[in-house]
Design an enzyme around this catalytic site. Structure first.
Site, PDB file in Angstrom:
ATOM      1  N   LYS A  78      26.919  16.163  90.650  1.00  0.00           N
ATOM      2  CA  LYS A  78      27.980  17.267  90.737  1.00  0.00           C
ATOM      3  C   LYS A  78      28.730  16.393  90.024  1.00  0.00           C
ATOM      4  O   LYS A  78      29.280  15.043  89.573  1.00  0.00           O
ATOM      5  CB  LYS A  78      28.121  17.556  92.303  1.00  0.00           C
ATOM      6  CG  LYS A  78      29.410  18.672  92.166  1.00  0.00           C
ATOM      7  CD  LYS A  78      30.260  19.289  93.195  1.00  0.00           C
ATOM      8  CE  LYS A  78      30.970  19.638  92.894  1.00  0.00           C
ATOM      9  NZ  LYS A  78      31.153  19.814  94.794  1.00  0.00           N
ATOM     10  N   SER A 153      31.398  24.675  96.246  1.00  0.00           N
ATOM     11  CA  SER A 153      32.216  24.293  94.454  1.00  0.00           C
ATOM     12  C   SER A 153      30.425  24.223  93.546  1.00  0.00           C
ATOM     13  O   SER A 153      30.205  23.514  92.489  1.00  0.00           O
ATOM     14  CB  SER A 153      33.221  23.381  94.777  1.00  0.00           C
ATOM     15  OG  SER A 153      32.963  22.342  95.204  1.00  0.00           O
ATOM     16  N   SER A 177      31.873  23.299 100.639  1.00  0.00           N
ATOM     17  CA  SER A 177      31.152  23.318  99.051  1.00  0.00           C
ATOM     18  C   SER A 177      29.468  22.348  98.805  1.00  0.00           C
ATOM     19  O   SER A 177      29.203  23.010  98.228  1.00  0.00           O
ATOM     20  CB  SER A 177      32.437  22.310  98.399  1.00  0.00           C
ATOM     21  OG  SER A 177      33.171  22.891  98.118  1.00  0.00           O
TER      22      SER A 177
END
Length: 464
Positions: A78, A153, A177
């Site tokens: 990420k 996220s 997330s």
């Protein structure tokens, strides 16, 4: 072997170790898959092709008995986790060129285990949404339905895993997330007990006191890969003073009990979600577990305290974030802060109440080995529904009603896909007591055995 991108990380490691396939072939298969499907979903933001292939060649040339458990296997990262050679952007233009001087601890550990950084994945601006879109990289699509959110996220990571662009990913979780996009995209993720995995990244957003809720964690397409990931990633590092060395397994009850949470105050769960929770209970019962329906303790209060801690430092936090967020995102945060009204309660009282709730849930989760309930209390909603000035706040509040316990209480939570309903993945979430991540994994493996993962898939292409 023609579709290596369909294999799990553990399977690929075994194939490479046995000499049945080379690391270069595995890496190339995933690079080809990225080239094939990423243009339609924008899950991968940066491909590390040249360095990944060089690392694969080095892996293929290595020999000996001390090869790591993920030797030669690619993984993705990420964009708020440091990986040398690529920017840690947090999804905002202001950080587009932020190049870290060293890898995050978890990236270091993945490399030490033989893993090969393959790609960076998309996220919303500063990780503050349950959807994945930003002005730097654009929108990530849900591979099941491009009109629906992929979650956030860690939405790019989940979408990439769901479509076979990567076999293993690294994300993080302060308000679901890791688990939100796992549910939306039909993959598995583990939000570990806070402190199990060290959190140390140079450009990590500072959420003030709420950083105590934040943890990195593994994302994958099998529970076995989550277990392997936790084994690799866990353990104290001095760069994160909250991190600890703690046993990865504890005593297993002779007659384990599971609580089924099929009712959440304030919302009506989708029929498919209730069905999957009940089916998960049946899978455990078939293997000797005692299963019964139960009510999760004081969920409304848990949600309120989560929100109060998240927004308590909002005046400072918003002053720092305001200039780098789109106005529509900033305004949604202001609405959330207004709803929780953290300053209406003394800070010491907020933390005293959090301590009480942690003790209450510890008692509950000592009586039950695990609690199995929904991940989201709804099906994935239309993209940007969370930003709607009229109904977006309520969408957000309703969605996270069973997400927040994992963060405010620090307990482990595992999102597990178990089926497909009306063309979308469905699944369950598994909670256990602090530092009993092993019980989450044990229950998940038992459920997974009767509910195979529905991924990877070919993404549904948006209509013109």
């Amino acid at each position: 072997m023609s579709e290596l991108w369909r294999r799990t990380a553990g399977d690929l490691a075994a194939l490479i170790r046995a000499g049945e396939v080379s690391s270069r072939e595995v890496v190339q298969a995933h690079l080809d898959r990225i080239e094939e499907v990423n243009p339609s979903i924008t899950a991968v933001t940066v491909t590390l092709g040249e360095s990944a292939l060089a690392a694969a060649d080095a892996a293929d040339a290595a020999s000996g008995d001390d090869l790591g458990p993920l030797h030669g296997v690619p993984f993705s990262i990420k964009e708020n986790i440091d990986c040398v050679g690529s920017p840690t952007t947090n999804g905002v233009p202001a950080l587009a060129e932020f190049l870290p001087e060293r890898d995050a601890v978890i990236v270091e550990r993945m490399k030490r285990a033989g893993g090969i950084p393959l790609a960076r994945t998309n996220m919303p601006e500063m990780g503050v949404r349950l959807d994945t879109d930003n002005p730097l990289r654009g929108r990530t699509r849900n591979p099941w339905n491009p009109n629906l959110t992929p979650g956030g996220s860690s939405g790019g990571e989940a979408s990439a895993l769901a479509t076979g662009m990567t076999p293993f990913g690294l994300g993080n979780d302060i308000g679901g997330s890791l688990r939100n996009p796992a549910y939306c995209c039909g993959i598995a993720s583990l939000k570990p007990t806070v402190g199990r995995i060290p959190l140390a990244t140079a450009n990590l957003a500072d959420f003030g006191v709420a950083n105590a809720f934040l943890t990195d964690g593994p994302m994958a397409r099998s529970v076995a890969d989550l277990r392997l990931g936790l084994l690799i990633l866990a353990g104290r590092d001095r760069s994160d003073p909250q991190s600890v060395d703690a046993p990865l397994a504890g005593p297993v009850p002779e007659h384990p009990r599971a609580a089924l949470v099929t009712r959440i105050p304030g919302v009506e769960l989708p029929a498919a979600t209730v069905s999957e929770i009940e089916r998960a209970g049946c899978a455990l019962a078939d293997q000797g577990w005692e299963v019964e329906e139960a009510e999760a303790p004081e969920l409304d209060r848990v949600n309120d305290i989560w929100g109060k801690v998240i927004t308590y430092d909002s005046d400072v936090l918003f002053a720092e974030m305001g200039p780098i967020l789109r106005p529509v995102v900033y305004e949604s945060l202001v609405r959330m802060a207004g709803h929780f009204d953290a300053r209406s309660m003394p800070n010491v009282a907020i933390h005293r109440e959090r301590r009480r709730l942690r003790a209450l849930w510890s008692e509950w989760l000592t009586g039950y080995a695990v609690a199995i309930g929904p991940t989201w209390t709804c099906t994935p909603w239309e993209i940007d529904a969370d930003l709607d000035p009229e109904g977006g706040l309520q969408v957000f509040l309703d969605t996270i009603r069973f997400i927040t316990p994992g963060n405010v209480l620090g307990i482990p939570g595992l999102a597990l896909p178990t089926g497909v309903a009306d063309g979308l993945p469905s699944g369950v979430q598994i909670y256990a007591e602090l530092y009993r991540d092993d019980l989450c994994l044990m229950a998940a493996e038992a459920i997974e055995a009767e509910s195979p993962m529905p991924t990877p898939i070919d993404p549904v292409v948006p209509s013109a």
